[in-house]
Design a protein around this motif. Structure first.
Motif, PDB file in Angstrom:
ATOM      1  N   ILE A 100       1.828   7.820   6.331  1.00 31.90           N
ATOM      2  CA  ILE A 100       0.611   8.235   5.640  1.00 31.90           C
ATOM      3  C   ILE A 100      -0.270   9.102   6.529  1.00 31.90           C
ATOM      4  O   ILE A 100      -0.138   9.098   7.742  1.00 31.90           O
ATOM      5  CB  ILE A 100      -0.186   7.027   5.111  1.00 31.90           C
ATOM      6  CG1 ILE A 100      -0.827   6.254   6.257  1.00 31.90           C
ATOM      7  CG2 ILE A 100       0.709   6.131   4.310  1.00 31.90           C
ATOM      8  CD1 ILE A 100      -1.721   5.177   5.748  1.00 31.90           C
ATOM      9  N   ARG A 101      -1.156   9.835   5.865  1.00 31.65           N
ATOM     10  CA  ARG A 101      -2.150  10.615   6.595  1.00 31.65           C
ATOM     11  C   ARG A 101      -3.074   9.655   7.337  1.00 31.65           C
ATOM     12  O   ARG A 101      -3.286   8.531   6.898  1.00 31.65           O
ATOM     13  CB  ARG A 101      -2.992  11.431   5.606  1.00 31.65           C
ATOM     14  CG  ARG A 101      -2.272  12.539   4.916  1.00 31.65           C
ATOM     15  CD  ARG A 101      -3.286  13.454   4.247  1.00 31.65           C
ATOM     16  NE  ARG A 101      -4.180  12.732   3.352  1.00 31.65           N
ATOM     17  CZ  ARG A 101      -3.983  12.645   2.043  1.00 31.65           C
ATOM     18  NH1 ARG A 101      -2.963  13.243   1.499  1.00 31.65           N
ATOM     19  NH2 ARG A 101      -4.827  11.987   1.279  1.00 31.65           N
ATOM     20  N   MET A 113      -5.968   4.325   9.694  1.00 36.11           N
ATOM     21  CA  MET A 113      -5.700   3.334   8.651  1.00 36.11           C
ATOM     22  C   MET A 113      -5.201   2.007   9.223  1.00 36.11           C
ATOM     23  O   MET A 113      -5.541   0.950   8.715  1.00 36.11           O
ATOM     24  CB  MET A 113      -4.660   3.867   7.650  1.00 36.11           C
ATOM     25  CG  MET A 113      -5.161   4.929   6.711  1.00 36.11           C
ATOM     26  SD  MET A 113      -6.670   4.526   5.843  1.00 36.11           S
ATOM     27  CE  MET A 113      -6.119   3.229   4.764  1.00 36.11           C
ATOM     28  N   LEU A 166      -6.966  -1.574   8.269  1.00 34.30           N
ATOM     29  CA  LEU A 166      -6.338  -2.612   7.455  1.00 34.30           C
ATOM     30  C   LEU A 166      -6.059  -3.866   8.269  1.00 34.30           C
ATOM     31  O   LEU A 166      -6.141  -4.981   7.758  1.00 34.30           O
ATOM     32  CB  LEU A 166      -5.022  -2.097   6.866  1.00 34.30           C
ATOM     33  CG  LEU A 166      -5.121  -0.901   5.940  1.00 34.30           C
ATOM     34  CD1 LEU A 166      -3.740  -0.379   5.600  1.00 34.30           C
ATOM     35  CD2 LEU A 166      -5.852  -1.283   4.676  1.00 34.30           C
ATOM     36  N   TYR A 221      -7.648  -1.108   0.725  1.00 31.03           N
ATOM     37  CA  TYR A 221      -6.539  -0.875  -0.211  1.00 31.03           C
ATOM     38  C   TYR A 221      -6.756   0.427  -0.983  1.00 31.03           C
ATOM     39  O   TYR A 221      -5.855   1.242  -1.124  1.00 31.03           O
ATOM     40  CB  TYR A 221      -6.452  -2.075  -1.160  1.00 31.03           C
ATOM     41  CG  TYR A 221      -5.573  -1.892  -2.388  1.00 31.03           C
ATOM     42  CD1 TYR A 221      -4.250  -2.291  -2.389  1.00 31.03           C
ATOM     43  CD2 TYR A 221      -6.089  -1.340  -3.565  1.00 31.03           C
ATOM     44  CE1 TYR A 221      -3.457  -2.146  -3.502  1.00 31.03           C
ATOM     45  CE2 TYR A 221      -5.305  -1.181  -4.683  1.00 31.03           C
ATOM     46  CZ  TYR A 221      -3.990  -1.588  -4.652  1.00 31.03           C
ATOM     47  OH  TYR A 221      -3.211  -1.430  -5.768  1.00 31.03           O
ATOM     48  N   MET A 225      -8.615   2.983  -0.109  1.00 29.31           N
ATOM     49  CA  MET A 225      -8.480   4.134   0.802  1.00 29.31           C
ATOM     50  C   MET A 225      -7.024   4.387   1.138  1.00 29.31           C
ATOM     51  O   MET A 225      -6.580   5.531   1.220  1.00 29.31           O
ATOM     52  CB  MET A 225      -9.248   3.854   2.092  1.00 29.31           C
ATOM     53  CG  MET A 225     -10.706   4.088   1.988  1.00 29.31           C
ATOM     54  SD  MET A 225     -11.321   4.291   3.650  1.00 29.31           S
ATOM     55  CE  MET A 225     -12.229   2.897   3.838  1.00 29.31           C
ATOM     56  N   PHE A 226      -6.303   3.301   1.356  1.00 26.40           N
ATOM     57  CA  PHE A 226      -4.879   3.369   1.709  1.00 26.40           C
ATOM     58  C   PHE A 226      -4.109   4.133   0.631  1.00 26.40           C
ATOM     59  O   PHE A 226      -3.261   4.962   0.916  1.00 26.40           O
ATOM     60  CB  PHE A 226      -4.376   1.926   1.845  1.00 26.40           C
ATOM     61  CG  PHE A 226      -2.910   1.777   2.138  1.00 26.40           C
ATOM     62  CD1 PHE A 226      -2.422   2.068   3.401  1.00 26.40           C
ATOM     63  CD2 PHE A 226      -2.040   1.314   1.170  1.00 26.40           C
ATOM     64  CE1 PHE A 226      -1.074   1.904   3.693  1.00 26.40           C
ATOM     65  CE2 PHE A 226      -0.691   1.149   1.451  1.00 26.40           C
ATOM     66  CZ  PHE A 226      -0.215   1.447   2.715  1.00 26.40           C
ATOM     67  N   HIS A 233      -5.170   6.465  -1.291  1.00 21.72           N
ATOM     68  CA  HIS A 233      -5.459   7.895  -1.243  1.00 21.72           C
ATOM     69  C   HIS A 233      -4.671   8.601  -0.153  1.00 21.72           C
ATOM     70  O   HIS A 233      -4.485   9.804  -0.202  1.00 21.72           O
ATOM     71  CB  HIS A 233      -6.963   8.123  -1.027  1.00 21.72           C
ATOM     72  CG  HIS A 233      -7.745   7.953  -2.284  1.00 21.72           C
ATOM     73  ND1 HIS A 233      -7.672   8.846  -3.326  1.00 21.72           N
ATOM     74  CD2 HIS A 233      -8.588   6.981  -2.668  1.00 21.72           C
ATOM     75  CE1 HIS A 233      -8.454   8.431  -4.294  1.00 21.72           C
ATOM     76  NE2 HIS A 233      -9.022   7.303  -3.931  1.00 21.72           N
ATOM     77  N   ALA A 234      -4.257   7.835   0.869  1.00 22.46           N
ATOM     78  CA  ALA A 234      -3.631   8.459   2.037  1.00 22.46           C
ATOM     79  C   ALA A 234      -2.125   8.675   1.838  1.00 22.46           C
ATOM     80  O   ALA A 234      -1.494   9.313   2.667  1.00 22.46           O
ATOM     81  CB  ALA A 234      -3.883   7.603   3.273  1.00 22.46           C
TER      82      ALA A 234
END
Lengths: 244, 225
Positions: free
Chosen positions: A178-179, A184, A188, B125, B127-128, B130-131
């Motif tokens: 992922i970006r 991230m 998380l 979640y 935001m995740f 969107h990525a």
């Protein structure tokens, strides 16, 4: 010329598939990951340097005298461990991206759970190594008597670190493609780790202040249940994440 | 037809809420808390709504992993968004109540903390999602993340019983504290209205999500041509 059938092919070609136990497969993955890391030592060195840097920075956040640090020791130590651990865990699956190594690993005749367990255990050893080196330094810097209940401290360290590792490894797999991966993963991981960190911090403070683990079993229970529940969930779900 | 049902449901929810607000405003002040206690009529229903939405997200996520149908992925994201909204309402109403009663906006007791953590997790979640670009991977990874986040919910809920906390102990289903019958009735109606709103919100978001998916697939087709 008579066409060669498979039965007649040279023995090297039809070599019997190597049957190996799950334990052996896990050990192979652990050895591979440790070898790859120890050749460059980039993640471990970065994590150690980072841990030391945060330890120095904390000395400005409050007055580092013995009475103060007795109260904050657990919190400081586990924040350092959580931050430094992420540096190791961040690399765990990302390391397999160049040369499509991850595809090869997924195609290998092992289950996703085995791959996950091997990687998690390799990470565990690396994070533990970083922690064991920074623990005495922490003790010296902040006058903390962490060795009074040495084995209980090691137990807390082992359980807390497994919590960090199992969540971190799972999320390292989740965030691989992922970006903004570097952002991230901590975003998380840390909220997910809160119960484990709370429990580890509390147990560490208790031990530093001379209270043994058995005196208040609630927190050790939280830590053990956290480890068991999330290990089970990760082993159950990792196949879906890796293979889809 | 479906839209008409949704409009009716929303209308009914607003009528119930309007009537409840009228009734609640005329309740006498409570002995210790004065009028501040009345916020509980909105605080508790928003938790019930958030809990229902989050549970829906979990079930949809599990169903997605089993069936691989994007319908469930859309339901999961719709329910999570509504859940985060109601979690926010719950946190804010709790904070507004705490200020006059406890004298502080916020306290780091276990239940508040874990609730905030859940809010962060479900925010993460969203935001995740969107990525991640690739739809199948996005749906699969999000479903796994949703399951991991939900595992935190029981820890959240039972923390009040495991640890001594500053949060008032539950007045429902417990021996301490009492709640008069007519208040309970109003609370019941409010919970029902909030749940109806949850259904309406999730349904609206679901339609948007499906429209978005259609647009995406048309765009991909256009690119392929």
């Amino acid at each position: 010329m008579q066409p060669t059938t498979i039965a007649e092919a040279p023995s090297a070609v039809r070599a019997a598939p190597v049957r190996s136990s799950v334990v052996h497969q896990v050990l192979v993955i652990i050895a591979k990951d440790l070898r790859a890391e120890l050749r460059t030592k980039e993640a471990v060195n970065a994590a150690l340097a980072f841990a030391l840097t945060i330890l120095v920075l904390f000395s400005f956040a409050f007055d580092p005298v013995e009475e103060e640090t007795k109260m904050y020791a657990g919190g400081l130590l586990w924040i350092v461990y959580a931050f430094a651990g992420t540096l190791v865990l961040n690399r765990s699956f990302a390391r397999e991206l160049p040369n499509d190594c991850l595809d090869a690993l997924i195609a290998a005749p092992i289950s996703g759970a085995v791959l996950f367990l091997g990687k998690a255990l390799a990470n565990y050893l690396l994070v533990m190594a970083v922690e064991l080196v920074s623990l005495p330094i922490f003790g010296i810097f902040y006058y903390v008597h962490w060795y009074d209940h040495f084995w209980q401290m090691m137990l807390v360290l082992a359980l807390g670190t497994w919590g960090i590792t199992v969540i971190g490894t799972m999320f390292s797999a989740l965030t691989i493609n992922i970006r903004l991966r570097e952002v991230m993963l901590p975003l998380l991981t840390y909220p997910m780790l809160v119960p484990a960190l709370m429990a580890s911090m509390q147990l560490t403070v208790d031990l530093v202040n001379g209270r043994v683990i058995g005196s208040d079993p609630a927190w050790i229970r939280v830590l053990v249940s956290f480890d068991i529940i999330y290990t089970a969930a990760a082993l159950f779900l990792v196949e879906i994440v890796l293979v889809g | 037809m479906r839209e008409k049902i949704l409009y009716l449901l929303a209308l009914a929810a607003f009528v119930i809420l309007a009537r409840d607000i009228y009734v609640i405003a005329r309740f006498p002040p409570e002995m210790n808390q004065g009028n501040a206690f009345k916020i509980i009529f909105f605080h508790v229903p928003s938790w019930v709504a958030a809990g229902t939405a989050v549970a829906t997200a979990l079930i949809s996520s599990v169903l997605f992993l089993i069936t691989k149908s994007f319908k469930f992925d859309a339901t999961a994201v719709a329910a999570t968004e509504v859940g985060v909204a109601f979690l926010t309402v719950g946190l804010v109403t709790g904070s507004l109540w705490a200020r006059p009663i406890w004298g502080i906006w916020w306290t780091w007791d276990e239940r508040l903390t874990t609730t905030l953590v859940l809010w962060l997790l479900y925010g993460g979640y969203l935001m995740f999602r969107h990525a991640i670009e690739e739809p199948t991977q996005r749906a699969t990874f999000s479903a796994v993340l949703s399951i991991f986040a939900f595992i935190g919910v029981p820890i959240d809920y039972f923390s009040i019983r495991w640890w001594r906390t500053q949060h008032p102990s539950p007045v429902f289903f417990s021996s301490t504290g009492s709640f008069p019958h007519d208040w309970g009735m109003v609370m019941g109606w409010n919970i029902m209205a909030f749940l109806m709103l949850t259904v309406v919100f999730v349904a609206i978001r679901l339609e948007q999500e499906q429209a978005q998916r259609e647009i995406d697939s048309l765009r991909r087709m256009a690119h392929a041509l």
